[in-house]
Motif scaffolding. Structure first.
Motif, mmCIF file in Angstrom:
data_model
loop_
_atom_site.group_PDB
_atom_site.id
_atom_site.type_symbol
_atom_site.label_atom_id
_atom_site.label_comp_id
_atom_site.label_asym_id
_atom_site.label_seq_id
_atom_site.Cartn_x
_atom_site.Cartn_y
_atom_site.Cartn_z
ATOM 1 N N LYS A 1 0.826 -1.207 0.000
ATOM 2 C CA LYS A 1 0.000 0.000 0.000
ATOM 3 C C LYS A 1 0.860 1.256 0.000
ATOM 4 C CE LYS A 1 -0.642 -0.146 5.051
ATOM 5 N NZ LYS A 1 -1.631 -0.326 6.129
ATOM 6 N N ARG A 2 2.194 1.096 0.188
ATOM 7 C CA ARG A 2 3.112 2.225 0.050
ATOM 8 C C ARG A 2 4.448 1.724 -0.471
ATOM 9 N NH1 ARG A 2 2.362 2.087 5.668
ATOM 10 N NH2 ARG A 2 0.928 3.829 5.403
ATOM 11 N N ASP A 3 5.207 2.628 -1.046
ATOM 12 C CA ASP A 3 6.497 2.289 -1.645
ATOM 13 C C ASP A 3 7.517 1.869 -0.580
ATOM 14 O OD1 ASP A 3 5.374 3.106 -4.021
ATOM 15 O OD2 ASP A 3 6.540 4.964 -4.185
ATOM 16 N N LEU A 4 8.416 0.983 -0.994
ATOM 17 C CA LEU A 4 9.630 0.686 -0.229
ATOM 18 C C LEU A 4 10.801 0.957 -1.181
ATOM 19 C CD1 LEU A 4 8.568 -2.658 1.532
ATOM 20 C CD2 LEU A 4 8.803 -0.397 2.601
ATOM 21 N N PRO A 5 11.201 2.221 -1.296
ATOM 22 C CA PRO A 5 12.184 2.590 -2.321
ATOM 23 C C PRO A 5 13.616 2.241 -1.929
ATOM 24 C CG PRO A 5 11.565 4.501 -1.029
ATOM 25 C CD PRO A 5 10.702 3.373 -0.537
ATOM 26 N N ALA A 6 14.511 2.372 -2.911
ATOM 27 C CA ALA A 6 15.944 2.201 -2.631
ATOM 28 C C ALA A 6 16.386 3.272 -1.640
ATOM 29 C CB ALA A 6 16.738 2.318 -3.925
ATOM 30 N N ARG A 7 17.246 2.878 -0.699
ATOM 31 C CA ARG A 7 17.796 3.831 0.271
ATOM 32 C C ARG A 7 19.038 3.214 0.903
ATOM 33 N NH1 ARG A 7 13.276 3.252 5.175
ATOM 34 N NH2 ARG A 7 14.239 1.433 6.172
ATOM 35 N N ARG A 8 19.720 3.988 1.732
ATOM 36 C CA ARG A 8 20.990 3.529 2.287
ATOM 37 C C ARG A 8 20.803 2.503 3.396
ATOM 38 N NH1 ARG A 8 25.434 7.939 3.662
ATOM 39 N NH2 ARG A 8 25.196 8.099 1.393
ATOM 40 N N HIS A 9 19.872 2.739 4.330
ATOM 41 C CA HIS A 9 19.764 1.860 5.489
ATOM 42 C C HIS A 9 18.698 0.789 5.265
ATOM 43 C CE1 HIS A 9 16.975 5.221 6.088
ATOM 44 N NE2 HIS A 9 16.263 4.449 6.866
ATOM 45 N N ALA A 10 18.874 -0.320 5.978
ATOM 46 C CA ALA A 10 18.063 -1.514 5.750
ATOM 47 C C ALA A 10 16.628 -1.344 6.259
ATOM 48 C CB ALA A 10 18.709 -2.716 6.436
ATOM 49 N N TYR A 11 15.734 -2.106 5.645
ATOM 50 C CA TYR A 11 14.353 -2.186 6.110
ATOM 51 C C TYR A 11 14.241 -3.265 7.185
ATOM 52 C CZ TYR A 11 12.729 0.703 2.217
ATOM 53 O OH TYR A 11 12.521 1.737 1.344
ATOM 54 N N GLY A 12 13.451 -2.963 8.212
ATOM 55 C CA GLY A 12 13.161 -3.945 9.250
ATOM 56 C C GLY A 12 11.771 -4.523 9.061
ATOM 57 N N GLU A 13 11.456 -5.556 9.844
ATOM 58 C CA GLU A 13 10.166 -6.229 9.688
ATOM 59 C C GLU A 13 8.984 -5.299 9.935
ATOM 60 O OE1 GLU A 13 9.654 -9.807 11.850
ATOM 61 O OE2 GLU A 13 11.038 -10.961 10.588
ATOM 62 N N ALA A 14 9.075 -4.458 10.965
ATOM 63 C CA ALA A 14 7.946 -3.593 11.307
ATOM 64 C C ALA A 14 7.629 -2.628 10.176
ATOM 65 C CB ALA A 14 8.241 -2.835 12.597
ATOM 66 N N GLU A 15 8.652 -2.068 9.553
ATOM 67 C CA GLU A 15 8.427 -1.104 8.481
ATOM 68 C C GLU A 15 7.841 -1.787 7.243
ATOM 69 O OE1 GLU A 15 10.816 2.641 6.427
ATOM 70 O OE2 GLU A 15 11.932 1.113 7.552
ATOM 71 N N VAL A 16 8.332 -2.986 6.930
ATOM 72 C CA VAL A 16 7.788 -3.717 5.782
ATOM 73 C C VAL A 16 6.343 -4.125 6.057
ATOM 74 C CG1 VAL A 16 7.992 -5.814 4.396
ATOM 75 C CG2 VAL A 16 10.042 -4.509 4.991
ATOM 76 N N LEU A 17 6.078 -4.623 7.247
ATOM 77 C CA LEU A 17 4.708 -5.013 7.607
ATOM 78 C C LEU A 17 3.764 -3.833 7.476
ATOM 79 C CD1 LEU A 17 2.694 -7.086 8.744
ATOM 80 C CD2 LEU A 17 3.425 -6.398 11.039
ATOM 81 N N ASP A 18 4.198 -2.647 7.904
ATOM 82 C CA ASP A 18 3.359 -1.450 7.831
ATOM 83 C C ASP A 18 3.066 -1.050 6.390
ATOM 84 O OD1 ASP A 18 2.052 0.749 9.321
ATOM 85 O OD2 ASP A 18 3.493 1.987 8.235
ATOM 86 N N ALA A 19 3.924 -1.468 5.444
ATOM 87 C CA ALA A 19 3.728 -1.118 4.035
ATOM 88 C C ALA A 19 2.806 -2.089 3.318
ATOM 89 C CB ALA A 19 5.076 -1.077 3.310
ATOM 90 N N LEU A 20 2.461 -3.214 3.974
ATOM 91 C CA LEU A 20 1.622 -4.225 3.331
ATOM 92 C C LEU A 20 0.140 -3.915 3.536
ATOM 93 C CD1 LEU A 20 3.556 -7.499 4.255
ATOM 94 C CD2 LEU A 20 3.729 -6.114 2.179
ATOM 95 N N GLY A 21 -0.632 -4.205 2.496
ATOM 96 C CA GLY A 21 -2.071 -3.987 2.556
ATOM 97 C C GLY A 21 -2.831 -5.289 2.395
ATOM 98 N N ASP A 22 -3.648 -5.374 1.335
ATOM 99 C CA ASP A 22 -4.479 -6.552 1.120
ATOM 100 C C ASP A 22 -3.641 -7.797 0.829
ATOM 101 O OD1 ASP A 22 -6.750 -5.069 1.487
ATOM 102 O OD2 ASP A 22 -7.187 -4.819 -0.652
ATOM 103 N N VAL A 23 -4.191 -8.927 1.218
ATOM 104 C CA VAL A 23 -3.584 -10.228 0.956
ATOM 105 C C VAL A 23 -4.591 -11.061 0.167
ATOM 106 C CG1 VAL A 23 -2.769 -12.367 2.035
ATOM 107 C CG2 VAL A 23 -2.135 -10.159 3.010
ATOM 108 N N HIS A 24 -4.116 -11.730 -0.878
ATOM 109 C CA HIS A 24 -5.003 -12.516 -1.746
ATOM 110 C C HIS A 24 -4.487 -13.930 -1.917
ATOM 111 C CE1 HIS A 24 -7.622 -9.312 -3.705
ATOM 112 N NE2 HIS A 24 -6.757 -8.592 -3.001
ATOM 113 N N LEU A 25 -5.412 -14.862 -2.108
ATOM 114 C CA LEU A 25 -5.053 -16.183 -2.581
ATOM 115 C C LEU A 25 -4.528 -16.033 -4.010
ATOM 116 C CD1 LEU A 25 -8.228 -18.176 -1.432
ATOM 117 C CD2 LEU A 25 -6.184 -17.587 -0.101
ATOM 118 N N ALA A 26 -3.559 -16.861 -4.389
ATOM 119 C CA ALA A 26 -2.942 -16.677 -5.704
ATOM 120 C C ALA A 26 -2.391 -17.991 -6.238
ATOM 121 C CB ALA A 26 -1.815 -15.639 -5.616
#
Length: 270
Positions: free
Chosen positions: A113-138
């Motif tokens: 639901k939001r971008d996770l762009p290129a940057r210098r410092h690493a992404y953590g689980e909480a920040e990635v989880l906050d960027a996730l929205g809907d989940v679908h069967l696939a």
């Protein structure tokens, strides 16, 4: 002293030559035995560089990514192009040759639901989880631009997108009882029903135990290479039941335990 600019141009040139062969196979619906020796990647970085060149030459928008936590010496990451993502239960798709079945893997697709762009410092689980929205069967639809992919090296498979031929997005998962992308069940029964046939079931299990960890890995793998994930893209993180051989022309109901049922009918288009 070597001419670094010249060497860089030579590297880019052979990466593009390799990519052009894989692109031609995609566009013509044909298969290669393998890339010529002089164009064959021997490392993960070379394989991923060719994969990126394929995307550049195709000029197709990336609508999703496939990934998994990689074994040592590998990188499980490949784009899925937006025009090969299907959303209607009557799934019309084209393939390299007439076939009677579709190879597919039951997966969970997490949308950003939001971008996770290129940057210098690493992404953590909480920040990635906050960027996730809907989940679908696939279902990940499988195919290869090589005629005998099982005999090839991992960098060669990586260059071709790790067997990806498309993605089917099924119903949205309703989060009830506090369920979120990071606590989806790691195990549940995958069932396959077709009219007039006995129900078949498999004990499904996510290969990495959860869908979040591979997405965190992917966000950082791309970040380190100046790439990023974008809002609206989906990420799939591994099959719950390996590869399924699904018949063409039959109405199917694929169950994902308590998460829901994915209805689909594959129709081959020339």
């Amino acid at each position: 002293m070597p001419n670094s600019s010249h060497e860089s141009h030579q590297v880019a040139s052979w990466h593009e030559e390799a990519a052009n062969l894989l692109v031609a196979a995609r566009r013509q619906g044909t298969q290669l035995e393998r890339l010529p020796v002089k164009l064959r990647p021997s490392t993960v970085d070379e394989g991923f560089a060719i994969q990126r060149k394929v995307s550049d030459v195709l000029e197709r928008r990336i609508g999703a990514w496939k990934c998994a936590l990689p074994p040592a010496g590998k990188a499980i990451a490949a784009p899925i192009y937006a025009d090969s993502i299907y959303r209607t239960a009557q799934c019309h798709f084209s393939a390299g040759s007439v076939q009677s079945t579709v190879k597919a893997e039951p997966e969970i697709a997490c949308f950003l639901k939001r971008d996770l762009p290129a940057r210098r410092h690493a992404y953590g689980e909480a920040e990635v989880l906050d960027a996730l929205g809907d989940v679908h069967l696939a279902l990940e639809l499988l195919g290869s631009r090589y005629s005998h992919p099982a005999s090839l090296t991992f960098p060669e498979l990586l260059a071709d997108g790790l067997f990806n031929a498309g993605l089917f997005i099924g119903p949205r998962v309703d989060f009830i009882g506090g369920m979120r992308p990071d606590n989806l069940p790691a195990e549940f029964t995958i069932s396959l029903a077709a009219a007039g046939e006995t129900l078949v079931s498999f004990e499904g299990r996510h290969p990495d135990g959860n869908v979040l960890s591979p997405i965190v890995w992917l966000a950082n793998f791309l970040r380190e290479r100046g790439l990023g994930l974008q809002a609206g893209q989906a990420v799939i993180t591994g099959s719950y039941a390996g590869v399924l051989e699904l018949p063409l022309g039959r109405q199917l109901q694929i169950g994902f335990g308590a998460l829901g049922i994915l209805p689909i009918r594959f129709i081959f288009s020339e």
